[in-house]
Motif scaffolding. Structure first.
Motif, PDB file in Angstrom:
ATOM      1  N   ASN A 303      -0.060  54.542-108.731  1.00 40.53           N
ATOM      2  CA  ASN A 303       1.254  53.982-109.118  1.00 40.53           C
ATOM      3  C   ASN A 303       2.299  55.071-109.219  1.00 40.53           C
ATOM      4  OD1 ASN A 303       0.534  55.304-111.414  1.00 40.53           O
ATOM      5  ND2 ASN A 303       0.814  53.558-112.797  1.00 40.53           N
ATOM      6  N   ASP A 304       1.950  56.275-108.702  1.00 36.67           N
ATOM      7  CA  ASP A 304       2.908  57.388-108.691  1.00 36.67           C
ATOM      8  C   ASP A 304       2.553  58.262-107.499  1.00 36.67           C
ATOM      9  OD1 ASP A 304       4.019  59.895-111.120  1.00 36.67           O
ATOM     10  OD2 ASP A 304       4.252  59.764-108.942  1.00 36.67           O
ATOM     11  N   SER A 305       3.445  58.325-106.511  1.00 35.73           N
ATOM     12  CA  SER A 305       3.120  59.035-105.256  1.00 35.73           C
ATOM     13  C   SER A 305       3.031  60.552-105.467  1.00 35.73           C
ATOM     14  CB  SER A 305       4.181  58.721-104.192  1.00 35.73           C
ATOM     15  OG  SER A 305       5.461  59.057-104.691  1.00 35.73           O
ATOM     16  N   ASN A 306       3.422  61.026-106.668  1.00 35.48           N
ATOM     17  CA  ASN A 306       3.272  62.467-106.937  1.00 35.48           C
ATOM     18  C   ASN A 306       1.919  62.799-107.569  1.00 35.48           C
ATOM     19  OD1 ASN A 306       5.990  62.957-106.127  1.00 35.48           O
ATOM     20  ND2 ASN A 306       6.640  62.054-108.077  1.00 35.48           N
ATOM     21  N   MET A 307       1.137  61.774-107.838  1.00 33.37           N
ATOM     22  CA  MET A 307      -0.147  62.017-108.512  1.00 33.37           C
ATOM     23  C   MET A 307      -1.284  61.451-107.667  1.00 33.37           C
ATOM     24  SD  MET A 307       0.822  62.685-111.905  1.00 33.37           S
ATOM     25  CE  MET A 307      -0.312  61.860-113.024  1.00 33.37           C
ATOM     26  N   GLU A 308      -2.476  62.030-107.867  1.00 36.91           N
ATOM     27  CA  GLU A 308      -3.666  61.440-107.263  1.00 36.91           C
ATOM     28  C   GLU A 308      -3.863  60.057-107.892  1.00 36.91           C
ATOM     29  OE1 GLU A 308      -4.279  63.267-104.334  1.00 36.91           O
ATOM     30  OE2 GLU A 308      -6.142  62.223-104.834  1.00 36.91           O
ATOM     31  N   PRO A 309      -4.361  59.077-107.144  1.00 38.12           N
ATOM     32  CA  PRO A 309      -4.614  57.778-107.773  1.00 38.12           C
ATOM     33  C   PRO A 309      -5.625  57.938-108.896  1.00 38.12           C
ATOM     34  CG  PRO A 309      -5.589  57.866-105.568  1.00 38.12           C
ATOM     35  CD  PRO A 309      -4.799  59.120-105.755  1.00 38.12           C
ATOM     36  N   TYR A 310      -5.432  57.215-110.015  1.00 41.82           N
ATOM     37  CA  TYR A 310      -6.394  57.441-111.086  1.00 41.82           C
ATOM     38  C   TYR A 310      -7.513  56.392-111.040  1.00 41.82           C
ATOM     39  CZ  TYR A 310      -3.140  54.414-113.734  1.00 41.82           C
ATOM     40  OH  TYR A 310      -2.310  53.412-114.141  1.00 41.82           O
ATOM     41  N   PRO A 311      -8.719  56.855-111.408  1.00 42.09           N
ATOM     42  CA  PRO A 311      -9.867  55.952-111.376  1.00 42.09           C
ATOM     43  C   PRO A 311      -9.667  54.817-112.375  1.00 42.09           C
ATOM     44  CG  PRO A 311     -10.562  58.225-111.649  1.00 42.09           C
ATOM     45  CD  PRO A 311      -9.085  58.200-111.857  1.00 42.09           C
ATOM     46  N   ILE A 312     -10.110  53.632-111.998  1.00 42.27           N
ATOM     47  CA  ILE A 312      -9.996  52.463-112.865  1.00 42.27           C
ATOM     48  C   ILE A 312     -11.400  51.996-113.203  1.00 42.27           C
ATOM     49  CG2 ILE A 312      -9.279  50.033-112.944  1.00 42.27           C
ATOM     50  CD1 ILE A 312      -6.905  51.809-113.016  1.00 42.27           C
ATOM     51  N   GLN A 313     -11.678  51.883-114.494  1.00 43.26           N
ATOM     52  CA  GLN A 313     -13.039  51.478-114.923  1.00 43.26           C
ATOM     53  C   GLN A 313     -13.071  49.997-115.253  1.00 43.26           C
ATOM     54  OE1 GLN A 313     -14.656  54.193-117.690  1.00 43.26           O
ATOM     55  NE2 GLN A 313     -16.679  53.208-117.692  1.00 43.26           N
ATOM     56  N   LEU A 314     -13.935  49.277-114.590  1.00 37.94           N
ATOM     57  CA  LEU A 314     -14.118  47.860-114.913  1.00 37.94           C
ATOM     58  C   LEU A 314     -14.754  47.792-116.303  1.00 37.94           C
ATOM     59  CD1 LEU A 314     -14.044  44.886-113.825  1.00 37.94           C
ATOM     60  CD2 LEU A 314     -16.450  45.248-113.170  1.00 37.94           C
ATOM     61  N   PRO A 315     -14.109  47.122-117.255  1.00 35.28           N
ATOM     62  CA  PRO A 315     -14.693  47.064-118.602  1.00 35.28           C
ATOM     63  C   PRO A 315     -16.126  46.545-118.566  1.00 35.28           C
ATOM     64  CG  PRO A 315     -12.471  46.172-118.637  1.00 35.28           C
ATOM     65  CD  PRO A 315     -12.819  46.429-117.199  1.00 35.28           C
ATOM     66  N   GLY A 316     -17.037  47.304-119.203  1.00 33.87           N
ATOM     67  CA  GLY A 316     -18.446  46.889-119.219  1.00 33.87           C
ATOM     68  C   GLY A 316     -19.250  47.535-118.112  1.00 33.87           C
ATOM     69  N   CYS A 317     -18.573  48.394-117.314  1.00 33.17           N
ATOM     70  CA  CYS A 317     -19.322  49.061-116.231  1.00 33.17           C
ATOM     71  C   CYS A 317     -18.911  50.535-116.148  1.00 33.17           C
ATOM     72  CB  CYS A 317     -19.035  48.373-114.897  1.00 33.17           C
ATOM     73  SG  CYS A 317     -20.373  48.612-113.687  1.00 33.17           S
ATOM     74  N   SER A 318     -19.668  51.292-115.362  1.00 36.26           N
ATOM     75  CA  SER A 318     -19.313  52.718-115.180  1.00 36.26           C
ATOM     76  C   SER A 318     -18.252  52.819-114.092  1.00 36.26           C
ATOM     77  CB  SER A 318     -20.566  53.483-114.754  1.00 36.26           C
ATOM     78  OG  SER A 318     -21.160  52.788-113.670  1.00 36.26           O
ATOM     79  N   LEU A 319     -17.669  54.011-113.940  1.00 35.27           N
ATOM     80  CA  LEU A 319     -16.626  54.194-112.912  1.00 35.27           C
ATOM     81  C   LEU A 319     -17.190  53.871-111.531  1.00 35.27           C
ATOM     82  CD1 LEU A 319     -14.620  57.354-114.011  1.00 35.27           C
ATOM     83  CD2 LEU A 319     -13.756  55.043-113.706  1.00 35.27           C
ATOM     84  N   ASN A 320     -18.450  54.329-111.285  1.00 34.51           N
ATOM     85  CA  ASN A 320     -19.111  53.928-110.031  1.00 34.51           C
ATOM     86  C   ASN A 320     -20.009  52.748-110.394  1.00 34.51           C
ATOM     87  OD1 ASN A 320     -17.879  56.186-108.989  1.00 34.51           O
ATOM     88  ND2 ASN A 320     -19.646  57.484-109.401  1.00 34.51           N
ATOM     89  N   CYS A 321     -19.455  51.557-110.259  1.00 28.21           N
ATOM     90  CA  CYS A 321     -20.114  50.362-110.809  1.00 28.21           C
ATOM     91  C   CYS A 321     -21.089  49.750-109.814  1.00 28.21           C
ATOM     92  CB  CYS A 321     -19.021  49.356-111.152  1.00 28.21           C
ATOM     93  SG  CYS A 321     -19.640  47.855-111.927  1.00 28.21           S
ATOM     94  N   PRO A 322     -22.382  49.650-110.175  1.00 33.68           N
ATOM     95  CA  PRO A 322     -23.337  48.995-109.253  1.00 33.68           C
ATOM     96  C   PRO A 322     -22.806  47.619-108.852  1.00 33.68           C
ATOM     97  CG  PRO A 322     -24.491  49.963-111.113  1.00 33.68           C
ATOM     98  CD  PRO A 322     -23.021  50.076-111.420  1.00 33.68           C
ATOM     99  N   LEU A 323     -22.902  47.306-107.594  1.00 37.50           N
ATOM    100  CA  LEU A 323     -22.309  46.070-107.075  1.00 37.50           C
ATOM    101  C   LEU A 323     -22.791  44.841-107.842  1.00 37.50           C
ATOM    102  CD1 LEU A 323     -20.501  44.637-104.997  1.00 37.50           C
ATOM    103  CD2 LEU A 323     -22.492  44.534-103.465  1.00 37.50           C
ATOM    104  N   GLU A 324     -24.079  44.795-108.153  1.00 39.59           N
ATOM    105  CA  GLU A 324     -24.562  43.575-108.826  1.00 39.59           C
ATOM    106  C   GLU A 324     -23.947  43.445-110.210  1.00 39.59           C
ATOM    107  OE1 GLU A 324     -26.501  45.803-107.465  1.00 39.59           O
ATOM    108  OE2 GLU A 324     -27.669  46.811-109.021  1.00 39.59           O
TER     109      GLU A 324
END
Ligand code: PT3
Length: 344
Positions: A303-324
């Protein structure tokens, strides 16, 4: 783990106002392309986002455009169609043999759409749902909403007196803010009643409006009736792409929408930050195949072209969320029979 598939949803770029208020010194003739049109700044914003995506996925996407690799869909609105086109110009500049004119480093890439009257994937809130209307009515009777309106009562009065608008409800105040914001972005002098303090308060009210449309009250049920429909399509795609299929060449799904589209989707994921998504803001889903054959989903928000996109965590899961887990957690925001749930 190896990147297998990407879905991006973005808001169009900078535009002219959708409309002017009655006493506005800048009416439609003040805008070269008229109301609601993508500006050259908006074109540059999306060309830049396309270049960002190119560099982020330079080892994933083919250098040259292939119709099998990317699918692009936009709402049937000039500014979103043009934003997608400008984005693709940055993402897929033609290599020499792809250039159809020696003096033009650009190639046409299809942007699919459906008539607005049939649009149910990228335009929210949809107003075909009586239950949603009831939820919005309930929302307007919650303490949060009543408190917000009373807090801004004097501001709403000021807007009414200065703009010549007959009935100023929250909706009309949002559109006045939007008009003033567009004018300020294009160096048009604001009337003297529009002080920085007034703009700040109008912005807060506008952001509150976004929270109200998809949350504040019964957010998950609102999501099942609105943004959950888009989430469902994205989730179905992720599941399909997680299954290795050598014939499947699709790598990127690009969706071109509006601030409300991004908000509806993020509210359905329960990750909305409460702030109107900026021009050319982009929500990213990345699907990875793990070494053990399982799949995981990572999300990012640019949401800011001067910054790297920030990771978004799905509540209840890890940043790298298992698909299931991703499927299980998001199920609550996805209706099995939305038409039925819309009935009163
Ligand atoms: C009635 C006007 C609705 N507004 C829009 O369509 C805009 O594109 C808005 O969604 C935006 O993202 O600026």
């Amino acid at each position: 783990r190896k990147l297998a598939y990407v879905s991006v949803l973005f808001r169009h770029g900078d535009r002219s106002p959708i409309k002017a208020y009655p006493t506005d010194p800048y009416q439609e003739s003040a805008w070269p392309q008229g109301f609601g049109q993508l500006s050259q700044e908006g074109m540059r914003q999306h060309y830049e986002l396309g270049q960002f995506l190119r560099s982020r996925y330079k080892n994933f996407l083919n250098e040259s455009y292939s119709p099998h690799e990317v699918f692009v869909r936009s709402t049937d609105v000039d500014r979103t169609l043009m934003s997608a086109a400008a984005n693709l110009a940055g993402l897929y500049p033609p290599n020499s043999q792809q250039m159809f004119r020696p003096d033009l480093k650009w190639q046409p890439i299809p942007v699919h759409t459906v008539p607005l009257s049939e649009e149910r994937l990228l335009s929210f809130p949809l107003d075909d749902c009586p239950r949603y209307k009831q939820l919005m009515n309930e929302t307007e009777h919650t303490p949060e909403f009543i408190n917000a309106i009373s807090t801004y009562q004097d501001l709403i009065e000021l807007v009414k007196n200065k703009t010549g608008l007959k009935n100023t409800n929250v909706e009309t105040v949002w559109s006045v803010y939007d008009t003033l914001f567009c004018e300020s972005r294009h160096n048009m002098t604001a009337p003297d009643w529009v002080t920085p303090d007034v703009m700040e308060k109008l912005k807060n009210l506008k952001d509150f409006g976004f929270q109200v449309i998809f949350g504040v009250h019964k957010q998950q049920e609102k999501s099942r009736l609105q943004g959950g429909m888009l989430l469902n399509e994205i989730v179905k795609n992720l599941s399909k792409m997680a299954t290795p299929d050598p014939t499947q060449q699709l790598k990127l799904l690009m969706l071109s929408g509006h601030d409300t589209t991004v908000t509806a989707l993020q509210a359905s994921l329960n990750v909305f930050n409460g702030i109107q998504p900026p021009y050319a803001s982009c929500h990213i889903f990345e699907l990875y195949r793990e070494d053990n054959g399982s799949a995981s989903v990572s999300m990012f928000y640019r949401n800011d072209s001067n910054m790297e996109p920030y990771p978004i965590q799905l509540p209840g899961c890890s940043l790298n969320c298992p698909l299931e887990d991703f499927l299980e957690i998001t199920k609550g925001s996805i209706s099995d029979d939305r038409d039925k749930e819309c009935q009163l």
